[in-house]
Design an enzyme around this catalytic site. Sequence first.
Site, PDB file in Angstrom:
ATOM      1  N   GLY A 117      17.978   9.093 -35.065  1.00  0.00           N
ATOM      2  CA  GLY A 117      17.451   9.807 -33.894  1.00  0.00           C
ATOM      3  C   GLY A 117      18.267   9.512 -32.653  1.00  0.00           C
TER       4      GLY A 117
ATOM      5  N   GLY B 173       0.810  -1.218   0.000  1.00  0.00           N
ATOM      6  CA  GLY B 173       0.000   0.000   0.000  1.00  0.00           C
ATOM      7  C   GLY B 173       0.841   1.265   0.000  1.00  0.00           C
TER       8      GLY B 173
HETATM    9  C1  HXC Z   1      -2.043  -2.792  11.314  1.00  0.00           C
HETATM   10  C2  HXC Z   1      -0.750  -4.571  10.707  1.00  0.00           C
HETATM   11  C3  HXC Z   1      -0.772  -4.168   9.346  1.00  0.00           C
HETATM   12  C4  HXC Z   1      -1.512  -2.990   9.034  1.00  0.00           C
HETATM   13  C5  HXC Z   1       0.420  -5.935   9.470  1.00  0.00           C
HETATM   14  N1  HXC Z   1       0.004  -5.678  10.718  1.00  0.00           N
HETATM   15  N2  HXC Z   1      -0.063  -5.024   8.610  1.00  0.00           N
HETATM   16  N3  HXC Z   1      -1.378  -3.878  11.667  1.00  0.00           N
HETATM   17  N4  HXC Z   1      -2.121  -2.340  10.047  1.00  0.00           N
HETATM   18  N5  HXC Z   1      -1.574  -2.523   7.790  1.00  0.00           N
HETATM   19  C6  HXC Z   1       0.332  -6.437  11.943  1.00  0.00           C
HETATM   20  C7  HXC Z   1      -0.342  -7.784  12.003  1.00  0.00           C
HETATM   21  O1  HXC Z   1      -1.620  -7.653  12.586  1.00  0.00           O
HETATM   22  C8  HXC Z   1       0.623  -8.532  12.905  1.00  0.00           C
HETATM   23  O2  HXC Z   1       0.380  -8.151  14.229  1.00  0.00           O
HETATM   24  C9  HXC Z   1       1.969  -7.993  12.529  1.00  0.00           C
HETATM   25  O3  HXC Z   1       1.708  -6.726  11.902  1.00  0.00           O
HETATM   26  C10 HXC Z   1       2.701  -8.862  11.538  1.00  0.00           C
HETATM   27  O4  HXC Z   1       1.851  -9.152  10.439  1.00  0.00           O
HETATM   28  P1  HXC Z   1       1.733 -10.613   9.799  1.00  0.00           P
HETATM   29  O5  HXC Z   1       0.580 -10.596   8.850  1.00  0.00           O
HETATM   30  O6  HXC Z   1       1.727 -11.637  10.882  1.00  0.00           O
HETATM   31  O7  HXC Z   1       3.114 -10.725   9.010  1.00  0.00           O
HETATM   32  P2  HXC Z   1       3.430 -11.408   7.600  1.00  0.00           P
HETATM   33  O8  HXC Z   1       2.784 -12.759   7.530  1.00  0.00           O
HETATM   34  O9  HXC Z   1       4.901 -11.306   7.436  1.00  0.00           O
HETATM   35  O10 HXC Z   1       2.710 -10.503   6.483  1.00  0.00           O
HETATM   36  C11 HXC Z   1       3.116  -9.155   6.307  1.00  0.00           C
HETATM   37  C12 HXC Z   1       2.120  -8.429   5.364  1.00  0.00           C
HETATM   38  C13 HXC Z   1       0.675  -8.638   5.904  1.00  0.00           C
HETATM   39  C14 HXC Z   1       2.250  -8.992   3.953  1.00  0.00           C
HETATM   40  C15 HXC Z   1       2.534  -6.957   5.348  1.00  0.00           C
HETATM   41  O11 HXC Z   1       0.640  -8.305   7.297  1.00  0.00           O
HETATM   42  C16 HXC Z   1      -0.310  -7.788   5.201  1.00  0.00           C
HETATM   43  O12 HXC Z   1      -0.798  -8.147   4.103  1.00  0.00           O
HETATM   44  N6  HXC Z   1      -0.710  -6.709   5.839  1.00  0.00           N
HETATM   45  C17 HXC Z   1      -1.745  -5.813   5.317  1.00  0.00           C
HETATM   46  C18 HXC Z   1      -1.228  -5.064   4.132  1.00  0.00           C
HETATM   47  C19 HXC Z   1      -2.223  -4.060   3.672  1.00  0.00           C
HETATM   48  O13 HXC Z   1      -3.191  -4.386   2.980  1.00  0.00           O
HETATM   49  N7  HXC Z   1      -2.006  -2.818   4.144  1.00  0.00           N
HETATM   50  C20 HXC Z   1      -2.947  -1.713   3.935  1.00  0.00           C
HETATM   51  C21 HXC Z   1      -2.642  -1.168   2.575  1.00  0.00           C
HETATM   52  S1  HXC Z   1      -3.661   0.149   2.173  1.00  0.00           S
HETATM   53  P3  HXC Z   1       0.754  -9.053  15.504  1.00  0.00           P
HETATM   54  O14 HXC Z   1       0.120  -8.358  16.645  1.00  0.00           O
HETATM   55  O15 HXC Z   1       0.200 -10.400  15.216  1.00  0.00           O
HETATM   56  O16 HXC Z   1       2.250  -9.050  15.594  1.00  0.00           O
HETATM   57  C22 HXC Z   1      -2.665   1.461   2.309  1.00  0.00           C
HETATM   58  C23 HXC Z   1      -3.350   2.717   1.941  1.00  0.00           C
HETATM   59  C24 HXC Z   1      -2.381   3.796   1.531  1.00  0.00           C
HETATM   60  O17 HXC Z   1      -1.558   1.384   2.670  1.00  0.00           O
HETATM   61  C25 HXC Z   1      -2.450   3.986   0.076  1.00  0.00           C
HETATM   62  C26 HXC Z   1      -1.742   5.228  -0.313  1.00  0.00           C
HETATM   63  C27 HXC Z   1      -1.625   5.350  -1.804  1.00  0.00           C
END
Ligand code: HXC
Length: 501
Positions: free
Chosen positions: A397, A162
């Site tokens: 070019g 993201g």
């Molecule tokens: C809050 C989050 C988080 C998030 C991860 N965590 N992403 N908490 N907000 N966006 C937390 C998890 O709950 C977890 O907490 C810890 O971080 C580790 O995550 P895991 O999933 O266990 O790790 P992993 O398996 O390595 O996967 C990593 C990951 C996945 C691929 C990044 O966590 C993921 O897909 N996260 C969401 C990504 C996403 O969609 N983000 C939002 C994008 S939208 P605990 O407590 O268990 O340790 C965005 C908008 C902005 O960013 C756009 C601007 C243009």
Amino acid sequence: MERRRAAAELGGGQRRTDAHHAKGRLTARERLHILLDEGSFEEVDLYVEHNCVDFDMQRNVIPGDGAVTGSGTINGRLVYVFSQDFTVFGGSLSERQAQKICKIMDMAMRVGAPVIGLNDSGGARIQEGVSSLAGYGEIFQRNVDASGVIPQISVIMGPCAGGAVYSPAMTDFIFMVEDSSYMFVTGPDVVKTVTGEQVTQEQLGGAVTHTTKTSVADLAFRDDIEALLGVRDFVDYLPQSNRDQPPVRPSADPWDRKDFGLDTIVPSSPTQPYDMREVVQTIVDEAEFFEIQPKHAANILCGFGRVEGRTVGIVANQPLVMAGVLDINASKKAARFVAFCDAFNIPIVSFVDVPGFLPGTAQEHNGIIKHGAKLAFAYAEATVPKITIITRKAYGGAYIVMASKHLRCDLNYAWPTAEIAVMGAKGAVEIIFRGETEAGIAERTREYEDRFANPFVAASKGFIDEVIHPHSTRRRIALGLRKLRNKQVESRRKKHGNIPL
Ligand code: HXC
């Protein structure tokens, strides 16, 4: 104070730190320890906490809030840094974490020092919703404000999703770690839901994908340590800001070193390739060439070297790959590199051996016209010292675009092996003598080669300043750069140009 500090430095706790280490990754603080000179790191905002109360988040507060920020030095030169801590909510960006990052970006712009971001973040902190998005917006704005003012370097050191990828995309250079860092707008799970595609993190946005296919990233390193040491080497080439010159590193390499190997490096057959990287390494101090995007559009080489200890940006067609032709990817790669050099007072040295732009529907339908124009635009816009050496082909070019005299290049040299023409001899003859017999075409081709396959026609018109011995190239470049050190160009008043994006 000590108790609070020690608690804050623990980040997300031992269990999460162990899990992080088990993936072969260093923690946010360990990374800064390697990146910065020993003992130079001064942290700010260690006690900053998030302000979210949704989802019971007030019960889950970790000081520092997922990013270690501050300043330090690299080989004695000031840099500002942020290092996201994946052990704290996956390094995700809260409103307060964004404030921390913005604070050091503002400071870096104010004093004129690079910002290095170590990114390891799951993107927007989901619990915070729009506050987190607002935080990204503030960072993006600063990325743009800082662009062309201070160098911005992003190192991707974990799964970044993201908003965590858009901010790096607006910085000058992105480095990744192989098999450990990923960049995607949406991860594999979302991709599967929306498009039905099954793809791994690595395939979707791993270091190989981004340094070969997409060119989103500039370089990939084997592990965290190699990446951080790579950044240390890299910033040594760059000025602190657009107000400064790049640093000068003492060199024992004689400025007028002759290399007679260059006299025979160009093969006598025009279709036989040779390695332009060898030419570049021969010219720069101690053969040190820091190449950018070596695995993407390898038909053009871009990177930094030094001459007499001073940084130069090198752009060079590579005859070893697709005969050094300019295609969409090569044009985009080199244009962005030229624009960076120009923004940061880095002279550009171009080595030319280019048969033209790549023909075909694949290129035309994907917009080679507009992408090729980017390179012409970037070279023409660049007011830093520009020196060009044509080693062999400079056709059509591509001759104009590759820092020709007509795009205000300061010094244009050619080796005796240079061929400067509208196109290759056979192609030209087949057009202007259509209908001739095969023998006639062969005869006309020989005549055309005798007349045009040399640098002297262009030199007779003043488009080439001098035809030089290849072995004297380093000396010529060094002399040229000395003379051009005080170059000044009056630019027309305008807000900014409109590069064909
Ligand atoms: C809050 C989050 C988080 C998030 C991860 N965590 N992403 N908490 N907000 N966006 C937390 C998890 O709950 C977890 O907490 C810890 O971080 C580790 O995550 P895991 O999933 O266990 O790790 P992993 O398996 O390595 O996967 C990593 C990951 C996945 C691929 C990044 O966590 C993921 O897909 N996260 C969401 C990504 C996403 O969609 N983000 C939002 C994008 S939208 P605990 O407590 O268990 O340790 C965005 C908008 C902005 O960013 C756009 C601007 C243009």
